[in-house]
Motif scaffolding. Structure first.
Motif, PDB file in Angstrom:
ATOM      1  N   PHE A 189       0.843  -1.186   0.000  1.00 28.49           N
ATOM      2  CA  PHE A 189       0.000   0.000   0.000  1.00 28.49           C
ATOM      3  C   PHE A 189       0.884   1.244   0.000  1.00 28.49           C
ATOM      4  N   THR A 190       0.621   2.182  -0.899  1.00 25.77           N
ATOM      5  CA  THR A 190       1.416   3.406  -1.028  1.00 25.77           C
ATOM      6  C   THR A 190       0.522   4.621  -0.817  1.00 25.77           C
ATOM      7  N   LEU A 191       0.988   5.563  -0.006  1.00 21.72           N
ATOM      8  CA  LEU A 191       0.224   6.785   0.218  1.00 21.72           C
ATOM      9  C   LEU A 191       0.191   7.613  -1.068  1.00 21.72           C
ATOM     10  N   SER A 192      -1.010   8.039  -1.446  1.00 25.39           N
ATOM     11  CA  SER A 192      -1.185   8.783  -2.699  1.00 25.39           C
ATOM     12  C   SER A 192      -0.544  10.166  -2.644  1.00 25.39           C
ATOM     13  N   ASN A 193       0.030  10.577  -3.765  1.00 28.11           N
ATOM     14  CA  ASN A 193       0.491  11.957  -3.973  1.00 28.11           C
ATOM     15  C   ASN A 193       1.586  12.400  -3.009  1.00 28.11           C
ATOM     16  N   LEU A 194       2.393  11.443  -2.556  1.00 28.73           N
ATOM     17  CA  LEU A 194       3.404  11.755  -1.558  1.00 28.73           C
ATOM     18  C   LEU A 194       4.689  11.010  -1.889  1.00 28.73           C
ATOM     19  N   ASN A 195       5.816  11.674  -1.677  1.00 33.56           N
ATOM     20  CA  ASN A 195       7.137  11.058  -1.814  1.00 33.56           C
ATOM     21  C   ASN A 195       7.858  11.132  -0.471  1.00 33.56           C
ATOM     22  N   ALA A 196       8.488  10.047  -0.095  1.00 34.33           N
ATOM     23  CA  ALA A 196       9.336  10.046   1.096  1.00 34.33           C
ATOM     24  C   ALA A 196      10.782   9.861   0.664  1.00 34.33           C
ATOM     25  N   GLN A 217     -13.249  13.257  20.247  1.00 36.06           N
ATOM     26  CA  GLN A 217     -13.919  14.375  19.590  1.00 36.06           C
ATOM     27  C   GLN A 217     -13.287  14.716  18.234  1.00 36.06           C
ATOM     28  N   GLU A 218     -12.085  14.216  17.954  1.00 39.50           N
ATOM     29  CA  GLU A 218     -11.380  14.558  16.727  1.00 39.50           C
ATOM     30  C   GLU A 218     -11.670  13.558  15.614  1.00 39.50           C
ATOM     31  N   LYS A 219     -11.344  13.963  14.393  1.00 35.80           N
ATOM     32  CA  LYS A 219     -11.491  13.085  13.242  1.00 35.80           C
ATOM     33  C   LYS A 219     -10.293  12.127  13.169  1.00 35.80           C
ATOM     34  N   PRO A 220     -10.449  10.987  12.483  1.00 35.50           N
ATOM     35  CA  PRO A 220      -9.284  10.122  12.255  1.00 35.50           C
ATOM     36  C   PRO A 220      -8.152  10.893  11.585  1.00 35.50           C
ATOM     37  N   ILE A 221      -6.920  10.520  11.876  1.00 33.07           N
ATOM     38  CA  ILE A 221      -5.751  11.234  11.385  1.00 33.07           C
ATOM     39  C   ILE A 221      -5.351  10.700  10.010  1.00 33.07           C
ATOM     40  N   ASN A 222      -5.337  11.564   9.016  1.00 29.01           N
ATOM     41  CA  ASN A 222      -4.839  11.201   7.692  1.00 29.01           C
ATOM     42  C   ASN A 222      -3.311  11.133   7.762  1.00 29.01           C
ATOM     43  N   VAL A 223      -2.757   9.934   7.609  1.00 29.55           N
ATOM     44  CA  VAL A 223      -1.324   9.736   7.814  1.00 29.55           C
ATOM     45  C   VAL A 223      -0.497  10.545   6.820  1.00 29.55           C
ATOM     46  N   ALA A 224      -0.953  10.647   5.585  1.00 29.29           N
ATOM     47  CA  ALA A 224      -0.226  11.413   4.581  1.00 29.29           C
ATOM     48  C   ALA A 224      -0.154  12.892   4.958  1.00 29.29           C
ATOM     49  N   VAL A 225      -1.273  13.448   5.377  1.00 28.90           N
ATOM     50  CA  VAL A 225      -1.313  14.856   5.767  1.00 28.90           C
ATOM     51  C   VAL A 225      -0.437  15.087   6.994  1.00 28.90           C
ATOM     52  N   GLU A 226      -0.486  14.179   7.944  1.00 28.76           N
ATOM     53  CA  GLU A 226       0.334  14.294   9.150  1.00 28.76           C
ATOM     54  C   GLU A 226       1.816  14.261   8.792  1.00 28.76           C
ATOM     55  N   SER A 227       2.191  13.356   7.898  1.00 28.55           N
ATOM     56  CA  SER A 227       3.583  13.248   7.469  1.00 28.55           C
ATOM     57  C   SER A 227       4.054  14.531   6.784  1.00 28.55           C
ATOM     58  N   ALA A 228       3.246  15.048   5.869  1.00 27.71           N
ATOM     59  CA  ALA A 228       3.621  16.277   5.158  1.00 27.71           C
ATOM     60  C   ALA A 228       3.713  17.464   6.110  1.00 27.71           C
ATOM     61  N   CYS A 254      -5.249   6.469   0.925  1.00 27.43           N
ATOM     62  CA  CYS A 254      -5.029   7.116   2.225  1.00 27.43           C
ATOM     63  C   CYS A 254      -5.122   6.099   3.348  1.00 27.43           C
ATOM     64  N   LEU A 255      -4.316   6.317   4.368  1.00 24.66           N
ATOM     65  CA  LEU A 255      -4.427   5.581   5.630  1.00 24.66           C
ATOM     66  C   LEU A 255      -4.932   6.546   6.690  1.00 24.66           C
ATOM     67  N   TYR A 256      -5.807   6.045   7.557  1.00 28.89           N
ATOM     68  CA  TYR A 256      -6.352   6.868   8.631  1.00 28.89           C
ATOM     69  C   TYR A 256      -6.069   6.188   9.970  1.00 28.89           C
ATOM     70  N   ALA A 257      -5.335   6.894  10.834  1.00 27.89           N
ATOM     71  CA  ALA A 257      -5.038   6.395  12.175  1.00 27.89           C
ATOM     72  C   ALA A 257      -6.119   6.856  13.144  1.00 27.89           C
ATOM     73  N   GLN A 258      -6.142   6.211  14.298  1.00 29.01           N
ATOM     74  CA  GLN A 258      -7.129   6.558  15.317  1.00 29.01           C
ATOM     75  C   GLN A 258      -6.948   8.009  15.767  1.00 29.01           C
ATOM     76  N   PRO A 259      -8.040   8.738  15.992  1.00 26.61           N
ATOM     77  CA  PRO A 259      -7.914  10.130  16.456  1.00 26.61           C
ATOM     78  C   PRO A 259      -7.300  10.190  17.848  1.00 26.61           C
ATOM     79  N   ARG A 260      -6.680  11.323  18.159  1.00 29.08           N
ATOM     80  CA  ARG A 260      -6.031  11.479  19.461  1.00 29.08           C
ATOM     81  C   ARG A 260      -7.048  11.583  20.586  1.00 29.08           C
TER      82      ARG A 260
END
Length: 202
Positions: A1-8, A64-75, A55-61
């Motif tokens: 599985f590869t995160l869309s639109n992102l390079n590491a 009350q929060e939304k799931p965390i988009n891993v790609a957005v968090e990384s960027a 996209c991968l979504y991690a558990q919210p902190r």
């Protein structure tokens, strides 16, 4: 599985060359600490015969929060850079246009704060491979019988791991295979082998 639109940044390997791209190791460590052992959800945008992109979504902190988009968090932390996928006609593939906008905003935040790749001081490891650049017996002699800190880079099975030396000195970032003494784990394809590997991974 590869995160869309992102390079590491790429890690050094024996096949591609043993020098990391800047910040590759911290980027990988962050992702491992953030995801390993966690329950995630995924959303697939597109695929090839051997890979899914999405996209991968991690558990919210907090609840009350939304799931965390891993790609957005990384960027947003400067661990990766945005690379929009262009479909037929040179346009961003649907449903990825909104994602690209969100990723670019996260990347701008990281740039402004000088985080990660944008700090100008990304760690670049020069790896040494056991059997090619050094013998493991030399590493043992250098340790003088003391414990040394290593990172487990990969688990082959429950008792065999690829490790990287974390300490400064002549063997910093040296990579070698460690076999636990006195015990043996089934291979991953054998009965209970997957359970043994999963136990070590966690």
């Amino acid at each position: 599985f590869t995160l869309s639109n992102l390079n590491a940044p790429r890690l050094g390997t024996a096949r591609l060359g043993t020098v990391d791209n800047p910040h590759a190791h911290p980027s990988r460590v962050w992702l491992a600490e953030f995801l390993i052992g966690k329950t995630v959800k995924f959303e697939c945008h597109r695929s090839t015969p051997d890979r899914y992109y999405g996209c991968l979504y991690a558990q919210p902190r907090t609840p009350q929060e939304k799931p965390i988009n891993v790609a957005v968090e990384s960027a947003s932390l400067g661990h990766s850079t945005v690379k929009p996928f262009k479909g037929a006609g040179g346009n961003a593939a649907q449903p990825e246009e909104e994602l690209v906008t969100e990723l670019e905003a996260a990347q701008a935040t990281a740039k402004a704060a000088g985080l990660g790749l944008w700090s100008g001081a990304g760690l670049v490891r020069q790896q040494k491979q056991a059997g090619e650049q050094f013998n493991v017996s030399e590493l043992v002699a250098w340790s003088g019988g003391r414990q040394i800190s290593v990172m487990i880079e990969h688990c082959f099975d429950g008792t065999r791991y690829r490790c990287s030396v974390l300490e400064d000195g002549p063997y910093a970032h040296s990579s070698f295979t460690l076999q636990l003494a006195g015990v043996q784990s089934p291979r991953v394809a054998d009965a209970y082998g997957g359970h043994a590997k999963h136990f070590v991974d966690l």
